[in-house]
Design a protein around this motif. Structure first.
Motif, PDB file in Angstrom:
ATOM      1  N   LEU A  51       0.831  -1.205   0.000  1.00  0.00           N
ATOM      2  CA  LEU A  51       0.000   0.000   0.000  1.00  0.00           C
ATOM      3  C   LEU A  51       0.871   1.263   0.000  1.00  0.00           C
ATOM      4  O   LEU A  51       0.598   2.229  -0.727  1.00  0.00           O
ATOM      5  CB  LEU A  51      -0.894  -0.015   1.241  1.00  0.00           C
ATOM      6  N   LEU A  52       1.931   1.252   0.809  1.00  0.00           N
ATOM      7  CA  LEU A  52       2.824   2.408   0.871  1.00  0.00           C
ATOM      8  C   LEU A  52       3.713   2.482  -0.369  1.00  0.00           C
ATOM      9  O   LEU A  52       3.912   3.561  -0.943  1.00  0.00           O
ATOM     10  CB  LEU A  52       3.667   2.352   2.149  1.00  0.00           C
ATOM     11  N   GLU A  53       4.243   1.340  -0.804  1.00  0.00           N
ATOM     12  CA  GLU A  53       5.107   1.347  -1.997  1.00  0.00           C
ATOM     13  C   GLU A  53       4.359   1.899  -3.215  1.00  0.00           C
ATOM     14  O   GLU A  53       4.892   2.714  -3.965  1.00  0.00           O
ATOM     15  CB  GLU A  53       5.619  -0.072  -2.277  1.00  0.00           C
ATOM     16  N   GLU A  54       3.116   1.453  -3.387  1.00  0.00           N
ATOM     17  CA  GLU A  54       2.328   1.929  -4.535  1.00  0.00           C
ATOM     18  C   GLU A  54       2.068   3.428  -4.434  1.00  0.00           C
ATOM     19  O   GLU A  54       2.101   4.150  -5.427  1.00  0.00           O
ATOM     20  CB  GLU A  54       0.992   1.175  -4.612  1.00  0.00           C
ATOM     21  N   ARG A  55       1.819   3.893  -3.217  1.00  0.00           N
ATOM     22  CA  ARG A  55       1.559   5.327  -3.041  1.00  0.00           C
ATOM     23  C   ARG A  55       2.803   6.154  -3.337  1.00  0.00           C
ATOM     24  O   ARG A  55       2.712   7.226  -3.939  1.00  0.00           O
ATOM     25  CB  ARG A  55       1.068   5.584  -1.604  1.00  0.00           C
ATOM     26  N   GLY A  63       4.947  10.090  -5.018  1.00  0.00           N
ATOM     27  CA  GLY A  63       6.257  10.578  -4.621  1.00  0.00           C
ATOM     28  C   GLY A  63       6.971  11.222  -5.798  1.00  0.00           C
ATOM     29  O   GLY A  63       6.666  10.940  -6.956  1.00  0.00           O
ATOM     30  N   THR A  64       7.910  12.112  -5.500  1.00  0.00           N
ATOM     31  CA  THR A  64       8.699  12.766  -6.543  1.00  0.00           C
ATOM     32  C   THR A  64      10.172  12.621  -6.187  1.00  0.00           C
ATOM     33  O   THR A  64      10.580  12.919  -5.060  1.00  0.00           O
ATOM     34  CB  THR A  64       8.367  14.271  -6.620  1.00  0.00           C
ATOM     35  N   VAL A  65      10.969  12.166  -7.163  1.00  0.00           N
ATOM     36  CA  VAL A  65      12.404  12.020  -6.950  1.00  0.00           C
ATOM     37  C   VAL A  65      13.110  13.260  -7.480  1.00  0.00           C
ATOM     38  O   VAL A  65      12.824  13.724  -8.582  1.00  0.00           O
ATOM     39  CB  VAL A  65      12.932  10.762  -7.676  1.00  0.00           C
ATOM     40  N   ARG A  66      14.022  13.787  -6.668  1.00  0.00           N
ATOM     41  CA  ARG A  66      14.882  14.896  -7.128  1.00  0.00           C
ATOM     42  C   ARG A  66      16.326  14.422  -7.032  1.00  0.00           C
ATOM     43  O   ARG A  66      16.786  14.080  -5.939  1.00  0.00           O
ATOM     44  CB  ARG A  66      14.690  16.121  -6.229  1.00  0.00           C
ATOM     45  N   GLY A  67      17.013  14.397  -8.159  1.00  0.00           N
ATOM     46  CA  GLY A  67      18.372  13.867  -8.189  1.00  0.00           C
ATOM     47  C   GLY A  67      18.338  12.383  -7.874  1.00  0.00           C
ATOM     48  O   GLY A  67      17.436  11.661  -8.310  1.00  0.00           O
ATOM     49  N   THR A  68      19.328  11.912  -7.108  1.00  0.00           N
ATOM     50  CA  THR A  68      19.358  10.487  -6.758  1.00  0.00           C
ATOM     51  C   THR A  68      19.196  10.273  -5.262  1.00  0.00           C
ATOM     52  O   THR A  68      19.335   9.161  -4.760  1.00  0.00           O
ATOM     53  CB  THR A  68      20.711   9.856  -7.170  1.00  0.00           C
ATOM     54  N   ILE A  80      -1.123  15.246   4.897  1.00  0.00           N
ATOM     55  CA  ILE A  80      -1.131  13.911   5.489  1.00  0.00           C
ATOM     56  C   ILE A  80      -2.415  13.191   5.098  1.00  0.00           C
ATOM     57  O   ILE A  80      -3.510  13.693   5.350  1.00  0.00           O
ATOM     58  CB  ILE A  80      -1.100  14.012   7.041  1.00  0.00           C
ATOM     59  N   ASP A  81      -2.259  12.013   4.504  1.00  0.00           N
ATOM     60  CA  ASP A  81      -3.404  11.154   4.226  1.00  0.00           C
ATOM     61  C   ASP A  81      -3.604  10.269   5.457  1.00  0.00           C
ATOM     62  O   ASP A  81      -2.903   9.272   5.636  1.00  0.00           O
ATOM     63  CB  ASP A  81      -3.121  10.313   2.984  1.00  0.00           C
ATOM     64  N   VAL A  82      -4.550  10.637   6.306  1.00  0.00           N
ATOM     65  CA  VAL A  82      -4.684   9.924   7.578  1.00  0.00           C
ATOM     66  C   VAL A  82      -5.201   8.498   7.386  1.00  0.00           C
ATOM     67  O   VAL A  82      -4.952   7.631   8.222  1.00  0.00           O
ATOM     68  CB  VAL A  82      -5.569  10.699   8.601  1.00  0.00           C
ATOM     69  N   THR A  83      -5.884   8.242   6.287  1.00  0.00           N
ATOM     70  CA  THR A  83      -6.330   6.872   6.009  1.00  0.00           C
ATOM     71  C   THR A  83      -5.122   5.966   5.759  1.00  0.00           C
ATOM     72  O   THR A  83      -5.045   4.848   6.287  1.00  0.00           O
ATOM     73  CB  THR A  83      -7.262   6.863   4.781  1.00  0.00           C
ATOM     74  N   LEU A  84      -4.168   6.452   4.976  1.00  0.00           N
ATOM     75  CA  LEU A  84      -2.928   5.703   4.750  1.00  0.00           C
ATOM     76  C   LEU A  84      -2.170   5.523   6.068  1.00  0.00           C
ATOM     77  O   LEU A  84      -1.673   4.425   6.365  1.00  0.00           O
ATOM     78  CB  LEU A  84      -2.046   6.451   3.746  1.00  0.00           C
ATOM     79  N   GLY A 101      12.396   6.592 -11.590  1.00  0.00           N
ATOM     80  CA  GLY A 101      11.577   6.537 -10.395  1.00  0.00           C
ATOM     81  C   GLY A 101      12.240   5.730  -9.293  1.00  0.00           C
ATOM     82  O   GLY A 101      13.462   5.650  -9.224  1.00  0.00           O
ATOM     83  N   VAL A 102      11.408   5.098  -8.470  1.00  0.00           N
ATOM     84  CA  VAL A 102      11.874   4.433  -7.262  1.00  0.00           C
ATOM     85  C   VAL A 102      11.808   2.915  -7.464  1.00  0.00           C
ATOM     86  O   VAL A 102      10.819   2.403  -7.963  1.00  0.00           O
ATOM     87  CB  VAL A 102      10.984   4.829  -6.071  1.00  0.00           C
ATOM     88  N   THR A 103      12.862   2.225  -7.058  1.00  0.00           N
ATOM     89  CA  THR A 103      12.779   0.755  -6.992  1.00  0.00           C
ATOM     90  C   THR A 103      12.944   0.320  -5.541  1.00  0.00           C
ATOM     91  O   THR A 103      13.710   0.918  -4.780  1.00  0.00           O
ATOM     92  CB  THR A 103      13.852   0.067  -7.855  1.00  0.00           C
ATOM     93  N   PHE A 104      12.211  -0.705  -5.172  1.00  0.00           N
ATOM     94  CA  PHE A 104      12.194  -1.191  -3.793  1.00  0.00           C
ATOM     95  C   PHE A 104      12.846  -2.564  -3.712  1.00  0.00           C
ATOM     96  O   PHE A 104      12.815  -3.328  -4.676  1.00  0.00           O
ATOM     97  CB  PHE A 104      10.756  -1.301  -3.285  1.00  0.00           C
ATOM     98  N   TYR A 105      13.409  -2.884  -2.553  1.00  0.00           N
ATOM     99  CA  TYR A 105      13.857  -4.253  -2.293  1.00  0.00           C
ATOM    100  C   TYR A 105      12.641  -5.139  -2.102  1.00  0.00           C
ATOM    101  O   TYR A 105      11.604  -4.693  -1.608  1.00  0.00           O
ATOM    102  CB  TYR A 105      14.727  -4.290  -1.017  1.00  0.00           C
TER     103      TYR A 105
END
Lengths: 192, 192
Positions: free
Chosen positions: B5-9, B14-19, B32-36, B188-192
């Motif tokens: 749920l968090l990774e997808e959000r 999310g916005t990446v600036r630089g690395t 703040i999304d209080v539901t999340l 964009g972002v890659t996750f483990y």
């Protein structure tokens, strides 16, 4: 009208220093009783449920916890204004000056233009209202966005200080859950 | 294991600036999304439900919102450490130094001795973990109190920075809901 759950908690766990300082860090702004805050959020919802709130706005740091539970009760996002530490303010921020009576300083508060929109109906939430400087600043941010302030929900108003009456006289609906009439180290706190 | 749920959000909003900079101020630390956040609190509870947590500890300002919902999920109080602005620290406070890599400064964090007790089993919660300086400071506060750190629940770990691995190697159980392996403005972002 006071919210007895909060008034009783202040009587039990609050500490008065002199005639002006009310310490509530046991449950409200250092250690946080989230069960109490959830009830405070629901009480704000009971009082403002009919005004079409689309967003909750507060200021870091001690307003954030209350604002979280208000946002949950209303089912809307929460935004917190930041106290600006740098001299340069980017053009994508609304900004207002706040004079702190406690710390004797003037600081800027900022909020991203992305998060206050002209169509927003904003309920401002904070833990304390005394001279009203922080609330003035938050109202200014909302109005810069062209949004509407539908009211202010305050946990504790030091009603012997002028902020609440001044801001109500200016036409903002301010609802304080505990309005302190006077306080004293021996006699404790009395509420309106 | 990541919390989808968090990774997808993060991927969506999310916005990446630089690395190195990951902006999540649309849902996590300005608006703040209080539901999340409520879901994040429940996920921390699923991961740490069996370790007898008695208190949630975080640091102002951006940790407060997540910590509120963690505290609600566990049914325990939340305490937030304050960033100290004054030179004088009263004797009734635990204190630790934190070096901010973002702002290039060293500051003190403090917590009242009233709110961390030797019998406490503390879950530390924060929005980000990168170099681990803030988490080191919070662990130090808990240990000064003679209390036990039962773990750390982190929303986003920049796992390409050394803090998480270093603190795990030192024996603290760190659970991060989104572990960023790498990020890039284009990819964009890659996750483990």
């Amino acid at each position: 009208m006071g919210f007895s759950l909060l008034e009783e908690r202040i009587r039990r766990d609050g500490t008065v220093r002199g005639t002006d300082i009310l310490k509530v860090d046991k449950f409200l702004n250092h250690q946080i009783d989230v069960t109490l805050l959830e009830e405070i959020g629901l009480e704000f919802h009971r009082r403002f449920r009919d005004v079409g709130v689309t967003k909750i706005l507060t200021i870091e740091a001690s307003g954030i916890a209350i604002a979280c539970f208000a946002a949950k009760a209303f089912g809307v996002p929460m935004v917190f204004a930041k106290k600006n530490k740098t001299k340069n303010i980017a053009g994508d921020m609304y900004t207002a000056k706040v004079e702190s009576f406690t710390h004797g300083k003037v600081y800027d508060i900022i909020v991203s233009k992305d998060f206050l929109l002209p169509e927003d109906k904003v309920l401002i939430v904070d833990d304390f209202l005394a001279n009203g400087a922080a609330l003035d600043g938050l109202i200014a941010l909302v109005r810069q966005a062209g949004a509407e302030v539908v009211g202010a929900g305050i946990a504790i108003e030091k009603a012997f200080q002028p902020g609440g009456d001044r801001i109500r006289a200016a036409g903002v609906r301010v609802e304080s859950l505990a309005r302190v009439a006077a306080m004293d180290e021996q006699a404790g706190v009395t509420f309106y």
